[in-house]
Design an enzyme around this catalytic site. Structure first.
Site, PDB file in Angstrom:
ATOM      1  N   ARG A 183       0.890  -1.273   0.063  1.00  0.00           N
ATOM      2  CA  ARG A 183       0.086  -0.085  -0.200  1.00  0.00           C
ATOM      3  C   ARG A 183       0.716   1.222  -0.090  1.00  0.00           C
ATOM      4  NH1 ARG A 183      -5.349   0.264   2.513  1.00  0.00           N
ATOM      5  NH2 ARG A 183      -4.368   1.724   3.845  1.00  0.00           N
ATOM      6  N   SER A 192      -2.202   1.693   7.952  1.00  0.00           N
ATOM      7  CA  SER A 192      -2.985   2.434   7.298  1.00  0.00           C
ATOM      8  C   SER A 192      -2.599   4.032   7.302  1.00  0.00           C
ATOM      9  CB  SER A 192      -4.162   2.310   7.538  1.00  0.00           C
ATOM     10  OG  SER A 192      -4.928   1.125   6.959  1.00  0.00           O
ATOM     11  N   SER A 247       9.035   1.384   8.332  1.00  0.00           N
ATOM     12  CA  SER A 247      10.298   0.699   9.029  1.00  0.00           C
ATOM     13  C   SER A 247      11.432   1.200   8.745  1.00  0.00           C
ATOM     14  CB  SER A 247       9.881  -0.860   9.188  1.00  0.00           C
ATOM     15  OG  SER A 247      10.415  -1.447   7.804  1.00  0.00           O
ATOM     16  N   HIS A 257       1.905  15.665 -13.053  1.00  0.00           N
ATOM     17  CA  HIS A 257       0.947  16.831 -13.436  1.00  0.00           C
ATOM     18  C   HIS A 257       1.665  18.164 -13.160  1.00  0.00           C
ATOM     19  CE1 HIS A 257      -2.768  13.964 -12.328  1.00  0.00           C
ATOM     20  NE2 HIS A 257      -2.404  13.848 -13.665  1.00  0.00           N
TER      21      HIS A 257
END
Length: 185
Positions: free
Chosen positions: A46, A149, A88, A60
């Site tokens: 993730r 998360s 980590s 962009h």
């Protein structure tokens, strides 16, 4: 628990985390991005997804960005920057890539939670997102969310913050950015 309570806790965690990122280290990272010919990104899981979002947003803004492993990735040189995302600072693949990039004299920026990690040996710049990692070190911001998360979300928002800083610094006309947006969709 209902939606409103859950989202409120997440937003509060994010606000607390972003407020604790050192502004000077973020400024230093932005300076490295601006002086690099090309900016490469490496991470796993993730974290990689968040970094891909950051790479796209910087593209962009006219910055040449590449995610390590993409089919059109060019050679890294001493004029380039590798941004490593690893909470980590111990993830094997990003460590190996950072070590290799150093052999080509590229600059390395590590965005992570753990300042005393193996990645420290290769990093020229370190931006600490002080959240809980799999290592569960002291002085980390705890999270009600699963696993890492909070780190991944904060990483994406740090990237968007850097982009906004660039936009304002360069007085970029926001509607003009659409010319860099994908148009084959």
């Amino acid at each position: 628990m209902d939606y409103n309570q859950a989202q409120k806790e997440i937003v509060e965690e994010l606000s607390n985390t972003l407020n604790q990122i050192d502004g000077d280290s973020a400024d230093e990272l932005l300076a490295e991005i601006k002086k690099a010919d090309k900016v490469f990104f490496v991470g796993v899981g993730r974290v990689l997804l968040s970094l891909q979002g950051v790479a796209k947003r910087l593209a962009h803004l006219g910055i040449k960005t590449y995610v390590v492993g993409q089919i059109t990735e060019p050679a890294i040189t001493e004029n380039d920057l590798l941004i490593v995302g690893s909470g980590s600072g111990e993830s094997a693949f990003p460590l190996t890539i950072a070590q290799k990039a150093k052999k080509y004299n590229a600059r390395i920026a590590h965005i992570g939670a753990n300042p005393d990690c193996s990645m420290k040996e290769y990093s020229d710049v370190f931006v600490r997102i002080p959240v809980s990692t799999k290592l569960q070190l002291p002085n980390e911001i705890p999270s009600v969310q699963p696993m890492t998360s909070l780190f991944e979300q904060s990483l994406l928002l740090l990237g968007d913050t850097l982009a906004l800083m660039l936009i304002r610094e360069q007085d970029i006309d926001m509607p003009s950015l659409w010319e860099y947006h994908a148009n084959l969709e």
